[in-house]
Design a protein around this motif. Structure first.
Motif, PDB file in Angstrom:
ATOM      1  N   LYS A   1      -7.004   7.855  -2.537  1.00 13.89           N
ATOM      2  CA  LYS A   1      -6.272   6.767  -3.193  1.00 13.89           C
ATOM      3  C   LYS A   1      -5.478   7.296  -4.388  1.00 13.89           C
ATOM      4  CE  LYS A   1      -6.875   2.218  -5.392  1.00 13.89           C
ATOM      5  NZ  LYS A   1      -5.703   2.423  -6.208  1.00 13.89           N
TER       6      LYS A   1
ATOM      7  N   ASP B   1      -1.492   6.960  -4.583  1.00 17.95           N
ATOM      8  CA  ASP B   1      -0.927   6.177  -5.688  1.00 17.95           C
ATOM      9  C   ASP B   1       0.120   6.971  -6.468  1.00 17.95           C
ATOM     10  OD1 ASP B   1      -2.468   3.996  -5.013  1.00 17.95           O
ATOM     11  OD2 ASP B   1      -3.916   4.246  -6.644  1.00 17.95           O
ATOM     12  N   GLN B   2       0.027   8.297  -6.420  1.00 13.41           N
ATOM     13  CA  GLN B   2       1.019   9.157  -7.082  1.00 13.41           C
ATOM     14  C   GLN B   2       2.263   9.364  -6.218  1.00 13.41           C
ATOM     15  OE1 GLN B   2      -0.989  12.850  -7.978  1.00 13.41           O
ATOM     16  NE2 GLN B   2      -1.584  12.131  -9.989  1.00 13.41           N
TER      17      GLN B   2
ATOM     18  N   ALA C   1       0.857  -1.192   0.000  1.00 11.53           N
ATOM     19  CA  ALA C   1       0.000   0.000   0.000  1.00 11.53           C
ATOM     20  C   ALA C   1       0.889   1.237   0.000  1.00 11.53           C
ATOM     21  CB  ALA C   1      -0.892   0.003   1.230  1.00 11.53           C
ATOM     22  N   PRO C   2       0.464   2.297  -0.674  1.00 10.59           N
ATOM     23  CA  PRO C   2       1.247   3.534  -0.672  1.00 10.59           C
ATOM     24  C   PRO C   2       1.470   4.030   0.759  1.00 10.59           C
ATOM     25  CG  PRO C   2      -0.554   3.648  -2.266  1.00 10.59           C
ATOM     26  CD  PRO C   2      -0.749   2.395  -1.447  1.00 10.59           C
TER      27      PRO C   2
END
Length: 194
Positions: free
Chosen positions: A94, A98-99, A6-7
């Motif tokens: 999210k 994610d970035q 997970a980020p």
């Protein structure tokens, strides 16, 4: 096959009564080189002149907002004023994580506490406080954007919100904007380095 991690981005939650300087502080932090992505909130209120959908807020109808609540699409939400919903879309959080970004939130006090509860130590909650309720009222009046009735409602809500300040990780008293900017930059920088 290994499960994708997970980020790991961190979250900065900035909350305050209306007129305390929260949005100014958030805009400053976004330009301060801290790799922050802004979590655009959703709202059911009408768009105001100069606002841009998807930049200032995601403007959706009250009906669409209620559907998002029912479907669990919101990290937090609140009916801040009768018929005016505000909330944080899970998809927005999210997308930013994610970035590889850290996320900054400009949210009301209850929303801020709910995000902090969800993310725990991964989030830093900052309460921007006016020097006094009287100064807050002066700031609201100097905006020249609200009716007397709206100012009275905002002040009533502000007095209630000030009672939650102690539940935040850090209270930033915005007496002098330049001093407040330096202080919040130091606090946020130290948190992001942990």
């Amino acid at each position: 096959m290994e499960k994708a991690k997970a980020p790991e981005g961190k979250l900065i939650i900035v909350s305050a009564p209306s007129g305390a300087g929260k949005t100014t502080i958030v805009k400053y932090l976004l330009t301060s080189g801290l790799n922050l992505g802004f979590s655009v909130s959703a709202t059911s209120r009408q768009i105001r002149p100069g606002e841009v959908d998807g930049k200032d807020y995601f403007f959706i109808t009250p009906e669409a907002f209620r559907i998002k609540i029912e479907e669990g699409d919101l990290l937090e939400w609140q009916e801040v004023y009768k018929g005016n919903f505000y909330g944080t879309l899970k998809s927005q959080v999210k997308f930013l994580l994610d970035q590889g970004k850290n996320i900054i939130f400009d949210v009301d006090v209850v929303g801020g506490l709910n995000i902090k509860k969800h993310f725990g130590d991964r989030a830093l909650s900052v309460f921007v406080s006016p020097p006094s309720p009287e100064e807050l009222e002066n700031r609201l009046r100097s905006r020249n954007t609200d009716s007397e009735e709206t100012i009275n409602k905002r002040m009533e809500k502000a007095r209630w919100e000030l009672g939650f300040a102690h539940r935040f990780d850090y209270i930033l008293v915005n007496n002098d904007l330049e001093t407040a900017k330096k202080e919040v930059f130091k606090v946020v920088s130290e948190f992001l380095k942990l």
